[in-house]
Design a protein around this motif. Structure first.
Motif, PDB file in Angstrom:
ATOM      1  N   TYR A 103       0.800  -1.226   0.000  1.00 15.66           N
ATOM      2  CA  TYR A 103       0.000   0.000   0.000  1.00 15.66           C
ATOM      3  C   TYR A 103       0.834   1.279   0.000  1.00 15.66           C
ATOM      4  CZ  TYR A 103      -3.932  -3.096   0.689  1.00 15.66           C
ATOM      5  OH  TYR A 103      -4.878  -4.085   0.504  1.00 15.66           O
ATOM      6  N   THR A 104       2.057   1.201  -0.480  1.00 16.18           N
ATOM      7  CA  THR A 104       2.873   2.416  -0.603  1.00 16.18           C
ATOM      8  C   THR A 104       2.466   3.188  -1.857  1.00 16.18           C
ATOM      9  OG1 THR A 104       4.592   1.163  -1.759  1.00 16.18           O
ATOM     10  CG2 THR A 104       4.840   1.434   0.622  1.00 16.18           C
ATOM     11  N   CYS A 105       2.772   4.481  -1.843  1.00 16.58           N
ATOM     12  CA  CYS A 105       2.364   5.358  -2.945  1.00 16.58           C
ATOM     13  C   CYS A 105       2.870   4.857  -4.303  1.00 16.58           C
ATOM     14  CB  CYS A 105       2.871   6.774  -2.700  1.00 16.58           C
ATOM     15  SG  CYS A 105       2.257   7.564  -1.197  1.00 16.58           S
ATOM     16  N   SER A 106       4.093   4.372  -4.340  1.00 11.92           N
ATOM     17  CA  SER A 106       4.716   4.007  -5.613  1.00 11.92           C
ATOM     18  C   SER A 106       4.118   2.761  -6.246  1.00 11.92           C
ATOM     19  CB  SER A 106       6.219   3.783  -5.406  1.00 11.92           C
ATOM     20  OG  SER A 106       6.447   2.680  -4.535  1.00 11.92           O
ATOM     21  N   LYS A 107       3.317   2.002  -5.487  1.00 11.75           N
ATOM     22  CA  LYS A 107       2.775   0.751  -6.014  1.00 11.75           C
ATOM     23  C   LYS A 107       1.344   0.888  -6.512  1.00 11.75           C
ATOM     24  CE  LYS A 107       5.874  -2.180  -3.321  1.00 11.75           C
ATOM     25  NZ  LYS A 107       6.001  -3.237  -2.296  1.00 11.75           N
ATOM     26  N   ALA A 108       0.861   2.117  -6.644  1.00 10.72           N
ATOM     27  CA  ALA A 108      -0.489   2.334  -7.162  1.00 10.72           C
ATOM     28  C   ALA A 108      -0.512   2.144  -8.676  1.00 10.72           C
ATOM     29  CB  ALA A 108      -0.964   3.735  -6.808  1.00 10.72           C
ATOM     30  N   PRO A 109      -1.429   1.344  -9.203  1.00 10.57           N
ATOM     31  CA  PRO A 109      -1.532   1.194 -10.657  1.00 10.57           C
ATOM     32  C   PRO A 109      -1.862   2.535 -11.315  1.00 10.57           C
ATOM     33  CG  PRO A 109      -2.782  -0.516  -9.518  1.00 10.57           C
ATOM     34  CD  PRO A 109      -2.396   0.497  -8.489  1.00 10.57           C
ATOM     35  N   SER A 110      -1.298   2.766 -12.480  1.00 11.40           N
ATOM     36  CA  SER A 110      -1.520   4.020 -13.190  1.00 11.40           C
ATOM     37  C   SER A 110      -1.201   3.808 -14.664  1.00 11.40           C
ATOM     38  CB  SER A 110      -0.618   5.121 -12.609  1.00 11.40           C
ATOM     39  OG  SER A 110       0.737   4.841 -12.898  1.00 11.40           O
ATOM     40  N   PRO A 111      -1.553   4.764 -15.515  1.00  7.61           N
ATOM     41  CA  PRO A 111      -1.190   4.635 -16.932  1.00  7.61           C
ATOM     42  C   PRO A 111       0.316   4.489 -17.124  1.00  7.61           C
ATOM     43  CG  PRO A 111      -2.828   6.357 -16.640  1.00  7.61           C
ATOM     44  CD  PRO A 111      -2.402   5.951 -15.266  1.00  7.61           C
TER      45      PRO A 111
ATOM     46  N   GLU B  16       0.335  -3.245  -6.923  1.00 10.65           N
ATOM     47  CA  GLU B  16      -0.387  -3.961  -5.866  1.00 10.65           C
ATOM     48  C   GLU B  16      -1.300  -3.052  -5.046  1.00 10.65           C
ATOM     49  OE1 GLU B  16       3.007  -7.220  -4.673  1.00 10.65           O
ATOM     50  OE2 GLU B  16       3.367  -5.117  -4.158  1.00 10.65           O
ATOM     51  N   ASN B  17      -1.074  -1.746  -5.103  1.00 14.70           N
ATOM     52  CA  ASN B  17      -1.858  -0.805  -4.304  1.00 14.70           C
ATOM     53  C   ASN B  17      -3.135  -0.455  -5.064  1.00 14.70           C
ATOM     54  OD1 ASN B  17      -2.859   1.191  -2.666  1.00 14.70           O
ATOM     55  ND2 ASN B  17      -1.085   2.532  -2.816  1.00 14.70           N
ATOM     56  N   ILE B  18      -4.053  -1.412  -5.093  1.00 13.84           N
ATOM     57  CA  ILE B  18      -5.259  -1.285  -5.912  1.00 13.84           C
ATOM     58  C   ILE B  18      -6.096  -0.075  -5.502  1.00 13.84           C
ATOM     59  CG2 ILE B  18      -7.327  -2.488  -6.712  1.00 13.84           C
ATOM     60  CD1 ILE B  18      -4.624  -3.792  -7.501  1.00 13.84           C
ATOM     61  N   ASN B  19      -6.134   0.235  -4.212  1.00 15.02           N
ATOM     62  CA  ASN B  19      -6.955   1.339  -3.702  1.00 15.02           C
ATOM     63  C   ASN B  19      -6.329   2.707  -3.972  1.00 15.02           C
ATOM     64  OD1 ASN B  19      -6.832  -1.147  -1.827  1.00 15.02           O
ATOM     65  ND2 ASN B  19      -8.893  -0.350  -1.496  1.00 15.02           N
ATOM     66  N   ARG B  20      -5.056   2.736  -4.417  1.00 13.15           N
ATOM     67  CA  ARG B  20      -4.324   3.965  -4.645  1.00 13.15           C
ATOM     68  C   ARG B  20      -4.191   4.806  -3.365  1.00 13.15           C
ATOM     69  NH1 ARG B  20      -5.845   2.138  -9.341  1.00 13.15           N
ATOM     70  NH2 ARG B  20      -7.379   3.035 -10.705  1.00 13.15           N
ATOM     71  N   PHE B  21      -4.169   4.117  -2.240  1.00 12.01           N
ATOM     72  CA  PHE B  21      -3.921   4.782  -0.959  1.00 12.01           C
ATOM     73  C   PHE B  21      -2.514   5.364  -0.992  1.00 12.01           C
ATOM     74  CE2 PHE B  21      -2.022   4.407   3.317  1.00 12.01           C
ATOM     75  CZ  PHE B  21      -2.920   5.149   4.069  1.00 12.01           C
ATOM     76  N   CYS B  22      -2.372   6.623  -0.558  1.00 12.42           N
ATOM     77  CA  CYS B  22      -1.053   7.244  -0.577  1.00 12.42           C
ATOM     78  C   CYS B  22      -0.901   8.156   0.629  1.00 12.42           C
ATOM     79  CB  CYS B  22      -0.853   8.039  -1.871  1.00 12.42           C
ATOM     80  SG  CYS B  22       0.813   8.735  -2.036  1.00 12.42           S
ATOM     81  N   ASN B  23       0.001   7.783   1.520  1.00 14.73           N
ATOM     82  CA  ASN B  23       0.250   8.552   2.734  1.00 14.73           C
ATOM     83  C   ASN B  23       1.742   8.445   3.055  1.00 14.73           C
ATOM     84  OD1 ASN B  23       0.547   9.428   5.438  1.00 14.73           O
ATOM     85  ND2 ASN B  23      -1.579   8.886   5.909  1.00 14.73           N
ATOM     86  N   PRO B  24       2.475   9.552   3.001  1.00 14.27           N
ATOM     87  CA  PRO B  24       3.914   9.506   3.287  1.00 14.27           C
ATOM     88  C   PRO B  24       4.231   8.909   4.654  1.00 14.27           C
ATOM     89  CG  PRO B  24       3.330  11.609   2.298  1.00 14.27           C
ATOM     90  CD  PRO B  24       2.045  10.907   2.583  1.00 14.27           C
TER      91      PRO B  24
END
Length: 254
Positions: free
Chosen positions: A157-165, A172-180
């Motif tokens: 759930y780290t910021c860098s693992k959010a799927p994107s174009p 793996e961060n399907i929810n796109r949760f991002c918190n430093p």
């Protein structure tokens, strides 16, 4: 609005979902990391009791009221309408139907969508229906780890693992949760060897994803079922390997 997320969670009867979908192979949970015990947030249990009236009150507090009396809450000219998707699976369609009914009872209009599992989990960057793209308000799927140490699981759930174009919708961060602050905890966990401190960090991270933000709304802790014959000895189960890991030690009980 966190109050809306909490209301949606409060309306769900997780114990009934377990009974309908898994029986003794499951148990209701509010934790993303429900086990091992040392890593599970024991005080995160509020969601285990369905509270429809409390959910309605939270939605009212958040400004979602049924101004025109049609049974669907609205706010600022918009209806409280959710698209709720999952893969085609008998248990998941049963869950969808039950959760839709509960959400309708608190004034939420729910549109259900079921996607073939080969498409939903396929990861095709050209498909709009993959769970990585998450083109819906809510989506449901099963996720777990091997049950020993949750560090790799929580690190998803780290910021860098959010799927994107830019990543071809992989990540793996399907929810796109991002918190430093969460990312910093992941880094700290990777450098911490003391088990007690690891457990404290894991619990905090679990609560950030669940109770504190409702980014993830856990439903069921699914167990792994194994069986052995009464005449077979030497069977020792563990979470590190398959049931067959020590077949050389098996013997017939006479």
């Amino acid at each position: 609005d966190l109050r809306v997320r909490k209301a949606l969670s409060m309306a769900i009867d997780r114990n009934l979902l377990v009974e309908v979908g898994y029986g003794d192979a499951g148990r209701a949970t509010c934790n993303l990391v429900p086990a091992p015990e040392m890593y599970a947030a024991a005080d995160n249990t509020d969601c285990l009791t369905q509270d429809l009236e409390g959910a309605k009150a939270l939605l009212e507090e958040a400004g979602w009221t049924d101004s025109d009396g049609d049974g669907i809450r609205d706010k600022d000219g918009k209806k409280l309408h959710l698209l709720y998707q999952t893969s085609v699976n008998a248990v998941r369609q049963d869950f969808q139907a039950l959760i839709k009914e509960w959400w309708q009872q608190i004034g939420v209009e729910v549109e259900l969508k079921s996607v073939d599992a080969s498409v939903f989990f396929g990861g095709d960057p050209g498909s709009p229906d993959t769970f990585q793209k998450f083109y819906a308000d809510v989506e449901m799927y099963a996720n777990n780890f091997d049950g020993t140490d949750p560090e790799p699981y929580l690190a998803q759930y780290t910021c860098s693992k959010a799927p994107s174009p830019e990543t071809q919708w992989q990540g793996e961060n399907i929810n796109r949760f991002c918190n430093p602050a969460y990312d910093a905890m992941v880094e700290e966990l990777g450098q911490t060897g003391d088990l007690t401190k690891r457990a404290e960090l894991a619990k905090k991270m679990n609560l950030m994803l669940t109770r504190d933000t409702m980014t993830v709304v856990p439903l069921v802790d699914r167990g792994r079922l194994s069986a052995q014959s009464n005449t077979l000895g030497g069977v020792v189960l563990n979470t590190w390997d398959s049931e067959l890991w020590n077949t050389a030690d098996w013997y017939r009980v006479k």
